[in-house]
Scaffold this active site. Structure first.
Site, PDB file in Angstrom:
ATOM      1  N   GLU A  57       8.378   3.664   4.340  1.00  0.00           N
ATOM      2  CA  GLU A  57       8.199   2.900   3.104  1.00  0.00           C
ATOM      3  C   GLU A  57       9.428   2.025   2.915  1.00  0.00           C
ATOM      4  OE1 GLU A  57       6.361   2.180  -0.814  1.00  0.00           O
ATOM      5  OE2 GLU A  57       5.593   3.427   0.797  1.00  0.00           O
ATOM      6  N   TYR A 167      -1.336   2.471  -6.840  1.00  0.00           N
ATOM      7  CA  TYR A 167      -1.697   3.781  -7.393  1.00  0.00           C
ATOM      8  C   TYR A 167      -2.416   3.683  -8.732  1.00  0.00           C
ATOM      9  CZ  TYR A 167       0.913   6.289  -3.811  1.00  0.00           C
ATOM     10  OH  TYR A 167       1.341   6.827  -2.635  1.00  0.00           O
TER      11      TYR A 167
END
Length: 198
Positions: A57, A167
């Site tokens: 990430e 998300y």
């Protein structure tokens, strides 16, 4: 999230050694190890397709934007990962070590109305505080009415993936993690492949 290595669990010794190798290659660049799989939970990520899968990430970076500094960092980390794999395949043994990582505990949704619409946003004091301790009484959300919502957990947690765009559709404002310190055993050298029979 900054720069973060994402693995299923601490039980994968090869992946933990790879994480450590990458951290040692870039000591000026602090990055964390995130363990996403809860005990007994089925794996759901692309990382799980490989025996020792590992995610990388890099941020902060808005979706759809290509930042040159992060591209350079990504290429350097991928090259360092390939170097580690080559060292392992050539028979290098790696000693045991102590490691710090963050393990997922649970997810937290945004405050919502009865119709499931957003009723507030991530509080400014929580925004961009990935891997920082979140203690009881700290603000986590600001309701659109102006009222603050405070963290009511009994133990300190370390939020990650705070206010990530991807998300929202999963009803996740952030994940709560716990900080772990654990021993990673030595990674012995790879046994040589048997010679073919004459």
């Amino acid at each position: 999230m900054g720069t973060c290595l994402i693995a299923e669990s601490a039980h994968n010794v090869f992946a933990m050694h790879l994480c450590r190798h990458l951290q040692l290659q870039s000591p000026e660049l602090p990055f964390q190890v995130f363990l996403y799989q809860l005990p007994g939970e089925e794996s759901y990520s692309v990382n799980s397709m490989a025996k020792s899968g590992l995610g990388l990430e890099l941020g902060p970076q808005p979706q759809g934007v290509l930042r040159a500094d992060l591209l350079v960092r990504m290429r350097a980390l991928v090259a360092a990962a390939l170097d580690f794999i080559q060292l392992f395949n050539q028979g290098t043994a790696f000693p045991a070590f102590e490691m710090e990582a963050y393990r997922k505990v649970s997810s937290v949704d945004f405050p919502r109305t009865e119709a499931r619409d957003l009723a507030g946003n991530v509080h400014t004091q929580l925004q961009d505080q990935d891997f920082e301790p979140l203690r009881t009484g700290a603000p986590i959300f600001r309701m659109f009415s102006g009222k603050d919502v405070l963290y009511e957990g009994e133990s300190t947690v370390y939020p990650v993936f705070i206010n990530e765009a991807a998300y929202y559709e999963k009803d996740i404002a952030f994940l709560q993690t716990e900080k772990l310190m654990f021993s990673v055993p030595a990674l012995p050298m790879l046994a040589p492949a048997p010679s073919p029979a004459p």
